[in-house]
Design an enzyme around this catalytic site. Structure first.
Site, mmCIF file in Angstrom:
data_model
loop_
_atom_site.group_PDB
_atom_site.id
_atom_site.type_symbol
_atom_site.label_atom_id
_atom_site.label_comp_id
_atom_site.label_asym_id
_atom_site.label_seq_id
_atom_site.Cartn_x
_atom_site.Cartn_y
_atom_site.Cartn_z
ATOM 1 N N ARG A 150 0.828 -1.237 -0.235
ATOM 2 C CA ARG A 150 -0.009 0.038 -0.022
ATOM 3 C C ARG A 150 0.755 1.439 0.048
ATOM 4 O O ARG A 150 0.411 2.225 -0.676
ATOM 5 C CB ARG A 150 -0.932 0.065 1.216
ATOM 6 C CG ARG A 150 -1.979 1.349 1.070
ATOM 7 C CD ARG A 150 -3.213 0.729 2.239
ATOM 8 N NE ARG A 150 -2.659 1.098 3.509
ATOM 9 C CZ ARG A 150 -3.268 0.825 4.656
ATOM 10 N NH1 ARG A 150 -4.319 0.145 4.542
ATOM 11 N NH2 ARG A 150 -2.712 0.756 5.912
ATOM 12 N N LYS A 192 -2.622 6.697 1.242
ATOM 13 C CA LYS A 192 -2.317 7.319 2.664
ATOM 14 C C LYS A 192 -1.756 8.497 2.645
ATOM 15 O O LYS A 192 -0.449 8.361 3.305
ATOM 16 C CB LYS A 192 -2.055 6.256 3.464
ATOM 17 C CG LYS A 192 -2.420 6.095 5.116
ATOM 18 C CD LYS A 192 -2.210 4.749 5.634
ATOM 19 C CE LYS A 192 -2.279 4.710 7.207
ATOM 20 N NZ LYS A 192 -3.514 5.286 7.460
ATOM 21 N N GLU A 212 -16.400 5.947 4.681
ATOM 22 C CA GLU A 212 -15.292 5.809 5.632
ATOM 23 C C GLU A 212 -15.503 6.249 6.997
ATOM 24 O O GLU A 212 -16.427 6.942 7.206
ATOM 25 C CB GLU A 212 -14.077 6.229 5.228
ATOM 26 C CG GLU A 212 -12.808 5.405 5.638
ATOM 27 C CD GLU A 212 -11.774 5.482 4.709
ATOM 28 O OE1 GLU A 212 -10.943 4.202 4.782
ATOM 29 O OE2 GLU A 212 -11.551 6.223 3.996
HETATM 30 N N1 PLP Z 1 -9.116 4.306 6.465
HETATM 31 C C1 PLP Z 1 -8.131 5.456 6.996
HETATM 32 C C2 PLP Z 1 -8.685 6.613 6.439
HETATM 33 C C3 PLP Z 1 -7.258 5.128 7.933
HETATM 34 O O1 PLP Z 1 -6.609 6.045 8.195
HETATM 35 C C4 PLP Z 1 -6.999 3.623 8.121
HETATM 36 C C5 PLP Z 1 -5.860 3.458 8.833
HETATM 37 O O2 PLP Z 1 -4.740 2.863 8.631
HETATM 38 C C6 PLP Z 1 -7.984 2.691 7.804
HETATM 39 C C7 PLP Z 1 -9.014 3.151 6.993
HETATM 40 C C8 PLP Z 1 -7.764 1.200 8.249
HETATM 41 O O3 PLP Z 1 -6.668 0.684 7.458
HETATM 42 P P1 PLP Z 1 -5.660 -0.398 8.002
HETATM 43 O O4 PLP Z 1 -6.686 -1.471 8.566
HETATM 44 O O5 PLP Z 1 -4.953 -1.034 6.983
HETATM 45 O O6 PLP Z 1 -4.890 0.155 9.292
HETATM 46 C C1 COI Z 2 -3.915 3.260 11.392
HETATM 47 O O1 COI Z 2 -4.997 2.748 11.917
HETATM 48 O O2 COI Z 2 -2.699 3.104 11.205
HETATM 49 C C2 COI Z 2 -4.021 4.943 10.931
HETATM 50 O O3 COI Z 2 -3.460 5.391 10.292
HETATM 51 C C3 COI Z 2 -4.892 5.646 12.040
HETATM 52 C C4 COI Z 2 -4.203 6.799 12.192
HETATM 53 C C5 COI Z 2 -4.571 8.064 11.085
HETATM 54 C C6 COI Z 2 -4.273 7.177 13.417
#
Ligand code: PLP
Ligand code: COI
Length: 335
Positions: A77, A180, A216
């Site tokens: 990612r 991200k 989201e």
């Molecule tokens: N959506 C957003 C906007 C996020 O910042 C995060 C955190 O990483 C997620 C979803 C969840 O993604 P992940 O499960 O890969 O941490």
């Molecule tokens: C994560 O879950 O890793 C995130 O990036 C959330 C963060 C913005 C606090």
């Protein structure tokens, strides 16, 4: 350290790792004991938002081993995000080296088993070259720092209430939502602040085009349970959550049907359970969703975590801690 009472915040550790991209090439991974970076004031990350990050966690098991959850997915990612905003991709092997070095140099900051704490790992890539015109930097800095953390939502695994935001968007359908990058978080801050002031834990963003579908959930993906089915939004503007993907696999393994599709706001009235999922949030069950503009309030469940969310939470955390066999190949033993 008081591991049991950690919140999701920054704690200084001993070291971070850094790697520079110059003249079209990556350098070597260096350990640093400084929390600061020295940077040109015209760096592209400062003016034009050339910045991406990642978030993953390492856990101390009962057996004393350090387990890292699905780092390959974060590396992938990270490359996707870099590509999206014209930054050089960090090769997976370099990503791995920096992440492992950062964990191993800060072993004493990994919360002990049984405390609910973990070591949060934050890779960061920024454009450091000086430019005045809007164009990609020629130089970049890749940093990995770590911090011991507790739950993102102070409630932990307790239901929270969320507010639907109809007057601000986080990301557009063909925008940067799947990357991200810091700009998405800046775009969402005012909405999150509004929700906090109104007494809600966070915001549910809707699709920016039609305002009909759930996109989201603050810094996490949304999921719901109904009729033995795990349902999660499909959208071109959300981050492809690794936690969500993992929950889909676990749900499937537990005999649930799984659906990734557009989720209409009104469906909230029909869900037996709902939650926000992400690395930081893990699973945060959702009890009430307010939609103030439409003068609606959706009440999901009875204010306690639902049975399916509880099973999913228990299985996910058991795999992460090494209490359950790693049947999906999600864990890398760091040491
Ligand atoms: N959506 C957003 C906007 C996020 O910042 C995060 C955190 O990483 C997620 C979803 C969840 O993604 P992940 O499960 O890969 O941490
Ligand atoms: C994560 O879950 O890793 C995130 O990036 C959330 C963060 C913005 C606090």
């Amino acid at each position: 350290m008081d591991w049991k009472n950690l919140s999701f915040g920054y704690t200084k550790t001993n070291y971070n790792t850094r790697c520079y991209y110059r003249n079209g090439k990556w350098g070597s991974v260096e350990l640093s004991d400084s929390e600061y970076i020295n940077m040109h004031m015209a760096a592209t990350c400062l003016h034009y938002g050339q910045e991406i990050f990642e978030g993953m966690k390492a856990f101390r098991g009962k057996d004393g081993k350090i387990r890292l959850f699905r780092w390959e997915e974060n590396a992938k990612r990270f490359r996707h995000s870099a590509h999206g905003i014209m930054m050089p991709e960090v090769p997976d092997e370099l990503f791995k080296e920096a992440v492992f070095k950062s964990i191993l140099a800060n072993k004493e900051f990994i919360p002990s088993y049984g405390t609910q704490g973990s070591l949060y790992i934050r890779p960061l890539l920024i454009g450091t070259g000086a430019e005045l015109g809007v164009k990609p930097s020629r130089e970049y800095l890749f940093i990995v720092f770590v911090s011991p953390v507790g739950p993102y939502f102070k409630e932990g695994f307790k239901p929270v209430n969320m507010m639907i935001c109809r007057d601000m968007d986080r990301a557009a359908p063909h925008g940067t939502g799947t990357y991200k990058t810091g700009g998405n978080y800046a775009a969402g801050m005012r909405a999150v602040e509004k929700a906090h002031k109104a007494g809600y834990a966070n915001v549910i963003f809707l699709d920016a085009k039609e305002k009909k579908y759930i996109d989201e959930c603050g810094p996490a993906n949304f999921f719901a349970i109904r009729d033995n089915t795990y349902i999660t939004p499909e959208s071109p503007s959300i981050l492809d959550s690794i936690t969500n993907k993992s929950l889909i696999s676990l749900a499937d393994n537990m005999g649930l049907k799984t659906e990734r599709r557009k989720v209409k706001v009104e469906e909230l009235a029909t869900f037996e359970e709902a939650g926000a999922c992400g690395t930081a949030a893990v699973i945060s069950p959702i009890h009430i969703v307010a939609d103030p503009v439409m003068r609606k309030e959706y009440v999901i469940g009875n204010g306690e975590p639902g049975p399916v969310s509880t099973r999913l939470y228990n299985r996910l955390t058991a795999v992460q801690l090494g209490d359950e066999q790693d049947a999906f190949g999600w864990i890398t033993i760091v040491e």
